[in-house]
Design a protein around this motif. Structure first.
Motif, PDB file in Angstrom:
ATOM      1  N   TRP A  72      51.907  29.630  35.067  1.00 53.25           N
ATOM      2  CA  TRP A  72      50.877  28.790  34.435  1.00 53.25           C
ATOM      3  C   TRP A  72      50.467  29.303  33.064  1.00 53.25           C
ATOM      4  O   TRP A  72      50.233  28.525  32.141  1.00 53.25           O
ATOM      5  N   TYR A  73      50.382  30.641  32.920  1.00 50.00           N
ATOM      6  CA  TYR A  73      49.963  31.165  31.621  1.00 50.00           C
ATOM      7  C   TYR A  73      51.051  30.973  30.565  1.00 50.00           C
ATOM      8  O   TYR A  73      50.756  30.855  29.376  1.00 50.00           O
ATOM      9  N   ASP A  74      52.320  30.939  31.008  1.00 54.51           N
ATOM     10  CA  ASP A  74      53.391  30.605  30.060  1.00 54.51           C
ATOM     11  C   ASP A  74      53.204  29.192  29.531  1.00 54.51           C
ATOM     12  O   ASP A  74      53.422  28.923  28.343  1.00 54.51           O
ATOM     13  N   SER A 296      50.895  24.695  38.517  1.00 55.38           N
ATOM     14  CA  SER A 296      50.908  25.209  37.147  1.00 55.38           C
ATOM     15  C   SER A 296      50.824  24.104  36.096  1.00 55.38           C
ATOM     16  O   SER A 296      50.219  24.295  35.041  1.00 55.38           O
TER      17      SER A 296
END
Length: 588
Positions: A72-74, A296
């Motif tokens: 998800w942070y990507d 995500s």
């Protein structure tokens, strides 16, 4: 379980047979195919695939699977990186100078609200159909092959042109970072029309370098983007702080007031800066490379849009605080703004930071454009060579290389002002089509209601939105605005009351308060499209004619022949349990 594996491997074998079948066609056979065009158009234009087929059968045509390594942070980093450099450094200066004035930050707010509603529609589709095709796949499974192809071709044009524009802006800011005149890094060619006569080789070099990077690995490209985005946000914070501390509120009202070009200037500016939000579309094309798409994708798409909208507004406001709008430079606006307040060193820093942000934006946008072409190739609407995924890198190598060369060619000679006139209309149109598709899918495909009522509602809604927008644009019959606005609200409430909506029980995320968010997205996209200049529609009309001609001369015959061949080699019939098992393995 063993039988499932056997059937799946059998299907893969059949697909390999199809792909290895000779496809050379003589000129006489092609002429015979053209004579059957009306029949093939009737059979293929509205042909749809189910989400399960899109996720499994169609995906097998790429040979190898894309590697699921993103989290998800990507996605948030990819969304932020893909949008920030474009919006701030490419469009803010020209729009503030010629279209919106100091109220350019309001233009970003309006465009951001529209993008937020559109991103809600994208998110539901991306969770249900986590493939790399983005709007192309969503529309193909809903409205059929031609509508999906038309949207995919338009979003591809948007990507290529906007990436070319961003690359040329990179040269502007890089020159300011090293204290050079941008014209000294470009080569003027005599005898070529103005606007096309300045060759920009640094822009070409950047695009080719990023193309090679993207061919190597998606995950490593994502890590590179994450690092650049962190530095980029810190750099943004510096500009915002300086703008609010060293700028003057007087610059917001002098000369000409906050909106020197009027309310229409603000709305026209919103339509132009709207292409700055195309980066979240790139996030949805990463769906095949995400470890857990259902969780995500909503975080990545919606989170990046909200964060970027806030940063856009603050950056635009800080620029207009630093210098009066009529003194803003149309090319390297932020660097020149710092020069005008006497901070030459900061101008160089801004040029370096802007260059870094533009590289991040290009990286993400080029990720997205290659995946669009890859999935269109899977559908056989363009040569299937574009659909191939490299088994060692897990990237769509052929599509990446081809589009990289196209982008570099346009960036070499085409000025920014020419490119900006055409790109926003394609984005607005595709987002408009996705919102319509979400309503149709939710109320017809999933809820099993008769399609006639939903189609009638969509026609009335679009017609009323066009009427409202044209009344606003032409300044005629002002009384029509509240009447048409009230009618839109009334028919939406009536539709919601009369046509039930049933969400799938296994759905993990869906747009709340339907159909209102999708209706709002439709209205805003139509409204912003009508603010664009006639030249944008003329150039869009030429492009629409060309891609439709390509579909009639090539696409429909290619897909018709491919479907016949697949049936001929014994394609596995649709079996949801088998296909879902493969999907679960891929996701988890």
């Amino acid at each position: 379980m063993e039988s499932q594996k056997t059937l799946s491997s059998s299907f893969a074998s059949n697909m390999a047979t199809v792909q290895s079948t000779p496809t050379n066609i003589s000129f006489s056979n092609y002429l015979q195919s053209l004579s059957q065009t009306p029949h093939r158009l009737r059979k293929r234009m509205l042909a749809t695939w189910t989400p399960d087929q899109e996720l499994n059968q169609v995906r097998l045509r790429s040979g190898a699977d894309m590697m699921r390594k993103l989290k998800w942070y990507d996605l948030i980093a990819l969304g932020i990186g893909g949008m920030l450099g474009v919006g701030v450094f490419v469009t803010t200066g020209p729009v503030a100078l010629k279209t919106s004035g100091p109220s350019v930050f309001i233009s970003y707010i309006i465009a951001g609200i529209s993008a937020l509603f559109s991103s809600l529609c994208y998110t539901e589709f991306s969770v249900q159909i986590p493939v790399a095709g983005g709007a192309f796949s969503y529309l193909r499974v809903t409205f059929g092959e031609f509508i999906g192809y038309f949207a995919g071709a338009n979003i591809l044009m948007e990507y290529v042109l906007s990436n070319a524009a961003v690359a040329r802006t990179f040269t502007e800011y890089l020159c300011h970072a090293v204290g050079e005149n941008p014209s000294s890094w470009r080569i003027e060619v005599d005898g070529v029309a103005e606007g096309y006569n300045m060759l920009d080789f640094p822009a070409v070099a950047l695009i080719l370098l990023l193309t090679l990077c993207l061919c190597h690995s998606t995950k490593e490209s994502s890590i590179l983007n994450l690092i650049m985005t962190v530095f980029h946000v810190i750099f943004f914070g510096f500009i915002i702080i300086v703008g609010f501390s060293k700028g003057s509120a007087r610059n917001l009202v002098e000369p000409g007031g906050l909106a020197p070009f009027g309310v229409k200037g603000v709305l026209n500016g919103a339509a132009i800066v709207y292409f700055s939000y195309i980066g979240y579309d790139s996030v949805s094309t990463m769906a095949e490379e995400i470890q857990n798409p259902a969780k995500s994708l909503p975080v990545g798409i919606l989170g990046s849009v909200l964060i970027v909208t806030g940063l856009y507004c603050l950056m635009a406001l800080s620029l207009c605080l630093l210098v009066p709008f009529n003194m803003i430079d149309k090319d390297a606006s932020f660097s020149v703004a710092f020069e005008k307040i006497g901070w030459k060193w900061a101008s160089n820093v801004v040029g370096a930071g802007a260059s870094l942000g533009i590289v991040a934006s290009l990286l993400v946008a080029m990720l997205g454009q290659a995946r669009y072409l890859c999935v269109i190739g899977r559908a056989r609407l363009v040569p299937s060579w574009f659909a191939k995924v490299n088994p060692s890198t897990g990237t769509p190598l052929n599509a990446t290389l081809f589009l990289g060369l196209c982008t570099a060619s346009i960036a070499l000679f085409t000025e920014l002002s020419i490119i900006l006139e055409i790109i926003s209309i394609s984005t607005l149109l595709v987002f408009y089509m996705v919102a319509n598709a979400l309503i149709y899918r939710r109320y017809v495909v999933i809820s099993h209601n008769p399609p006639s009522r939903t189609l009638l509602f969509l026609v009335l809604l679009s017609s009323t939105a066009i009427g409202f927008s044209m009344s606003w644009k032409l300044d005629e019959q002002w009384w029509a605005l509240p009447v048409l606005g009230g009618f839109m609200i009334a028919i939406t409430a009536f539709f919601q009351y009369k046509v039930p909506s049933v969400c799938q029980p296994n759905e993990e995320w869906s747009v709340p308060f339907m159909p209102w968010p999708a209706v709002t997205s439709i209205f805003l996209n139509v409204f912003l499209m009508t603010t664009l200049k006639a030249r944008s529609f003329q150039r869009f009309g030429i492009w629409a004619f060309l891609i439709t001609l390509f579909y009639v001369l090539y696409g429909v015959h290619s897909t018709y022949r491919a479907e016949e061949m697949e049936v001929g080699v014994g394609e596995i019939p649709h079996h949801p349990s088998i296909q879902q098992t493969k999907l679960d393995i891929q996701v988890l």
